[in-house]
Scaffold this active site. Structure first.
Site, PDB file in Angstrom:
ATOM      1  N   GLY A 170       0.803  -1.221   0.000  1.00  0.00           N
ATOM      2  CA  GLY A 170       0.000   0.000   0.000  1.00  0.00           C
ATOM      3  C   GLY A 170       0.834   1.268   0.000  1.00  0.00           C
ATOM      4  O   GLY A 170       0.407   2.307  -0.530  1.00  0.00           O
ATOM      5  N   ALA A 258      -7.397  -6.668   3.218  1.00  0.00           N
ATOM      6  CA  ALA A 258      -8.751  -7.215   3.321  1.00  0.00           C
ATOM      7  C   ALA A 258      -8.843  -8.657   2.847  1.00  0.00           C
ATOM      8  O   ALA A 258      -9.823  -9.343   3.126  1.00  0.00           O
ATOM      9  CB  ALA A 258      -9.710  -6.342   2.519  1.00  0.00           C
ATOM     10  N   TYR A 265      -6.961  -7.515   8.183  1.00  0.00           N
ATOM     11  CA  TYR A 265      -7.907  -6.394   8.183  1.00  0.00           C
ATOM     12  C   TYR A 265      -8.303  -6.029   9.619  1.00  0.00           C
ATOM     13  O   TYR A 265      -8.532  -6.916  10.440  1.00  0.00           O
ATOM     14  CB  TYR A 265      -9.139  -6.833   7.390  1.00  0.00           C
ATOM     15  N   CYS A 402      11.314  -2.951 -13.614  1.00  0.00           N
ATOM     16  CA  CYS A 402      10.928  -2.193 -14.795  1.00  0.00           C
ATOM     17  C   CYS A 402      10.004  -3.074 -15.629  1.00  0.00           C
ATOM     18  O   CYS A 402      10.336  -4.225 -15.900  1.00  0.00           O
ATOM     19  CB  CYS A 402      12.181  -1.837 -15.602  1.00  0.00           C
TER      20      CYS A 402
HETATM   21  P1  NAD Z   1       0.013  -5.052   4.761  1.00  0.00           P
HETATM   22  O1  NAD Z   1      -0.641  -6.044   5.639  1.00  0.00           O
HETATM   23  O2  NAD Z   1       1.490  -4.873   4.811  1.00  0.00           O
HETATM   24  O3  NAD Z   1      -0.645  -3.631   4.985  1.00  0.00           O
HETATM   25  C1  NAD Z   1      -2.016  -3.442   5.128  1.00  0.00           C
HETATM   26  C2  NAD Z   1      -2.207  -2.173   5.941  1.00  0.00           C
HETATM   27  O4  NAD Z   1      -3.591  -1.926   6.075  1.00  0.00           O
HETATM   28  C3  NAD Z   1      -1.627  -2.291   7.344  1.00  0.00           C
HETATM   29  O5  NAD Z   1      -0.730  -1.243   7.545  1.00  0.00           O
HETATM   30  C4  NAD Z   1      -2.841  -2.229   8.252  1.00  0.00           C
HETATM   31  O6  NAD Z   1      -2.569  -1.580   9.464  1.00  0.00           O
HETATM   32  C5  NAD Z   1      -3.814  -1.448   7.404  1.00  0.00           C
HETATM   33  N1  NAD Z   1      -5.220  -1.717   7.729  1.00  0.00           N
HETATM   34  C6  NAD Z   1      -5.823  -2.912   7.954  1.00  0.00           C
HETATM   35  N2  NAD Z   1      -7.130  -2.751   8.147  1.00  0.00           N
HETATM   36  C7  NAD Z   1      -7.368  -1.421   8.051  1.00  0.00           C
HETATM   37  C8  NAD Z   1      -8.542  -0.639   8.120  1.00  0.00           C
HETATM   38  N3  NAD Z   1      -9.736  -1.192   8.344  1.00  0.00           N
HETATM   39  N4  NAD Z   1      -8.440   0.709   7.963  1.00  0.00           N
HETATM   40  C9  NAD Z   1      -7.218   1.292   7.729  1.00  0.00           C
HETATM   41  N5  NAD Z   1      -6.087   0.587   7.648  1.00  0.00           N
HETATM   42  C10 NAD Z   1      -6.159  -0.755   7.780  1.00  0.00           C
HETATM   43  O7  NAD Z   1      -0.447  -5.428   3.269  1.00  0.00           O
HETATM   44  P2  NAD Z   1       0.179  -4.929   1.894  1.00  0.00           P
HETATM   45  O8  NAD Z   1       1.329  -5.789   1.548  1.00  0.00           O
HETATM   46  O9  NAD Z   1       0.352  -3.466   1.908  1.00  0.00           O
HETATM   47  O10 NAD Z   1      -0.976  -5.345   0.880  1.00  0.00           O
HETATM   48  C11 NAD Z   1      -2.247  -4.744   0.955  1.00  0.00           C
HETATM   49  C12 NAD Z   1      -3.277  -5.555   0.202  1.00  0.00           C
HETATM   50  O11 NAD Z   1      -3.035  -5.490  -1.198  1.00  0.00           O
HETATM   51  C13 NAD Z   1      -3.251  -7.032   0.553  1.00  0.00           C
HETATM   52  O12 NAD Z   1      -4.551  -7.545   0.585  1.00  0.00           O
HETATM   53  C14 NAD Z   1      -2.478  -7.632  -0.567  1.00  0.00           C
HETATM   54  O13 NAD Z   1      -2.770  -8.999  -0.743  1.00  0.00           O
HETATM   55  C15 NAD Z   1      -2.946  -6.810  -1.735  1.00  0.00           C
HETATM   56  N6  NAD Z   1      -1.973  -6.802  -2.837  1.00  0.00           N
HETATM   57  C16 NAD Z   1      -2.211  -6.055  -3.925  1.00  0.00           C
HETATM   58  C17 NAD Z   1      -1.296  -6.028  -4.981  1.00  0.00           C
HETATM   59  C18 NAD Z   1      -1.506  -5.248  -6.222  1.00  0.00           C
HETATM   60  O14 NAD Z   1      -0.797  -5.415  -7.178  1.00  0.00           O
HETATM   61  N7  NAD Z   1      -2.442  -4.359  -6.261  1.00  0.00           N
HETATM   62  C19 NAD Z   1      -0.143  -6.753  -4.915  1.00  0.00           C
HETATM   63  C20 NAD Z   1       0.088  -7.494  -3.788  1.00  0.00           C
HETATM   64  C21 NAD Z   1      -0.815  -7.492  -2.765  1.00  0.00           C
END
Ligand code: NAD
Length: 546
Positions: A170, A258, A265, A402
């Site tokens: 994030g 989530a 979450y 990249c």
């Molecule tokens: P992470 O667990 O490191 O970070 C998630 C953050 O969300 C934490 O800092 C946590 O404190 C915060 N959080 C949790 N619930 C919350 C809420 N209700 N309100 C506010 N903050 C809240 O996870 P990450 O590695 O940053 O990944 C985030 C999500 O994106 C994961 O579900 C992951 O699987 C997904 N993801 C997306 C991609 C992509 O390409 N878009 C790639 C990999 C992972």
């Protein structure tokens, strides 16, 4: 696991660079500067690099003893066995978090995990290919670039983006939004993550007051100045409150964890400490509260869309979680892949990365320079490399990501191999990639959502990908279940290959990258995408049946 990467860069602990490269990748992935929680071996999100510390120790021991014609097999983060194979075979093959489909749900998975039979490995965590935030940064940059191109005439100047989560993935959001000229308001429940975001210049300002945050948003938009604002709060509550006040952002998304309602979450009204206690002591209550929160959260996102915002799911399975918790309209908005990425992947344009095993940043800068000189015709790539040089802090081993197509991957890997051979760079380099690559993912709520031929849930392609990479002799090949969307929702494969300067590797790159990326192009061509069909022809890939 700390400071293990500070090995003398040219001293091998293993029998050759192929094995050494993979060992350094594992150690790098759990380095304290790279992993989210190195003590628990959590690399990012909820994904682990290995089953436990004992498994790490044993894997390293096995790699140190591994012969050039042997292959180490990893079963969900623990070393299972070493077999004699051949010099051309992968040195490590790993399979992580896979359970038989009828049992592929979190409840069963947790039981198995508690019995010590498996572990959750996400994607690049258990593929030992995670390089810190840079890995996701370019992908996020590409996504917001497409958002800007499709909705706002090419940039996000004067646009306000609401999102959440300042975790490993994030945290790329505010930087990428700023690179595209926009203003971001990022809601994060954990004050320590907010503090970290300020320390590492991920966000510009932080507050726990929504009024203050909105004031900053307003001023930045008025001045048309990019700005990133971290707001301490629960995303679900803040989104609701913004709707109530009638503050509608231009773009809304979310990157809280989530995908895992219990371990990632955080429910409304919970602090991080409270969450830690309740999930241990009363997990059923935690899950009920998380479900209520996620429904409110997604309901707000749906409402933002109805009121004119561009809304998309950012790959964390939040829509499915809300749907299962009872929100029927949860799928009212799209996920980012069909909306912004698929057409790029049809041509095999997706996240490629390389890591300098020497630990010397100059090795990466020399490769940067080569790209700037030789791929300078591609503005998008050039802009990214220049931005990354100026702004990306290396975490652990110096690395660069990249987005490159198959032909550029082959060209670059061959040239870097020559640079290794001529000692222009200090030590070998590992080439690897994300799992969000063209052919390596079956994920009906993300990478393969809304496929043209309805093949969203077909799981054959990532298995073919892993088998083909094994046949072609990539150095490390892995197959996984769950990824960023959770148990039951995705199958995906990883690969890494070490450029050790040998002639044999130069010959391999063509085969490995054409197969790895080419199969992705075939997957989209098979699903009826014209761009992929054209690209396959251009690359001389002879598709047998469409
Ligand atoms: P992470 O667990 O490191 O970070 C998630 C953050 O969300 C934490 O800092 C946590 O404190 C915060 N959080 C949790 N619930 C919350 C809420 N209700 N309100 C506010 N903050 C809240 O996870 P990450 O590695 O940053 O990944 C985030 C999500 O994106 C994961 O579900 C992951 O699987 C997904 N993801 C997306 C991609 C992509 O390409 N878009 C790639 C990999 C992972």
């Amino acid at each position: 696991m700390r400071n293990l990467i500070h090995l003398p860069s040219e001293d091998l602990r293993c029998k050759n660079w192929q094995i050494e490269g993979i060992m350094r990748m594992l150690i790098n992935t759990i380095d304290s500067d790279v992993a989210e929680d190195p003590d628990q071996l959590i690399v990012y999100g909820t994904g682990k690099a290995a089953r436990n510390q004992e498994a790490v120790r044993k894997i390293i021991e096995e790699l140190e003893q591994l012969n050039e014609d042997e292959t180490l097999l990893i079963q969900s983060g623990k070393p299972a066995v070493v077999f004699r194979t051949s010099e051309n075979a992968p040195r490590v093959i790993a399979v992580n978090s896979v359970v038989v489909p009828a049992y592929a749900n979190w409840k069963k998975f947790r039981q198995l995990e508690q019995k010590g039979l498996t572990m959750y490995g996400q994607s690049t965590a258990s593929a030992w290919a995670y390089i810190g935030m840079q890995g996701i940064l370019q992908g996020t940059y590409e996504t917001f670039h497409e958002v800007a191109a499709q909705h706002f005439q090419g940039n996000l100047n004067g646009k306000w983006i609401l999102t959440s989560g300042l975790g490993g993935m994030g945290s790329a959001q505010p930087i990428a939004i700023k690179m595209n000229g926009g203003v971001s308001l990022v809601v994060e429940v954990d004050p320590a993550k907010v503090e970290r975001s300020i320390k590492y210049n991920v966000c510009d300002v932080a507050t726990d007051s929504l009024d203050e945050a909105l004031h900053d948003v307003k001023m930045a938009i008025r001045r048309q100045t990019p700005l990133s604002i971290a707001l301490i709060g629960n995303a679900s509550d803040v989104y609701q409150e913004l709707l109530y006040r009638g503050n509608i952002p231009d773009v809304v998304t979310d990157q809280t964890s989530a995908h895992d309602l219990l371990n990632g979450y955080i429910p409304s009204d919970y602090t991080v400490q409270h969450a830690f206690r309740i999930r241990q002591q009363v997990p059923e209550m935690y899950l009920e509260d998380a479900k209520r929160t996620v429904v409110q959260h997604v309901k707000a996102m749906v409402e933002f869309q109805k009121r004119g915002a561009v809304v998309f799911d950012y790959g964390n399975n939040i829509r499915q979680q809300a749907y299962m918790a009872g929100l029927e309209e949860a799928f009212s908005f799209s996920n980012f892949i069909p909306a912004y990425i698929r057409h790029l992947q049809c041509e095999g344009y997706s996240p490629f990365r390389w890591i300098a095993l020497s630990g010397n940043p100059n090795d990466i800068y020399k490769i940067d320079q080569f790209i700037l000189n030789r791929l300078s015709g591609n503005d998008r790539i050039k802009r990214w490399i220049q931005f990354a040089q100026a702004n990306v802090r290396f975490q652990g081993l110096p690395a660069r990501i990249c987005w490159l197509k198959a032909e550029d991957r082959i060209f670059l890997a061959e040239k870097v191999n020559e640079m290794v051979a001529s000692k222009m760079i200090q030590a070998p380099v590992v080439f690897t990639r994300d799992h969000m690559d063209a052919g390596s993912m079956a994920s009906p709520l993300r990478e393969t959502e809304g496929m043209r031929d309805g093949s969203d849930v077909i799981g054959d392609w990532p298995i073919l990908n892993a088998l083909l990479n094994t046949a072609n002799g990539a150095t490390f090949v892995s197959f996984h279940h769950g990824g960023g969307v959770g148990i039951g929702y995705s199958l995906h494969a990883g690969m890494s290959i070490v450029a050790d300067g040998s002639k044999q590797m130069t010959e391999k790159f063509h085969q490995v990258f054409l197969g790895d990326v080419g199969l992705g192009i075939v997957r989209y061509a098979d699903a009826g995408y014209d761009i992929a069909q054209k690209k396959a022809e251009e690359l001389g890939i002879d598709i047998k049946h469409q």
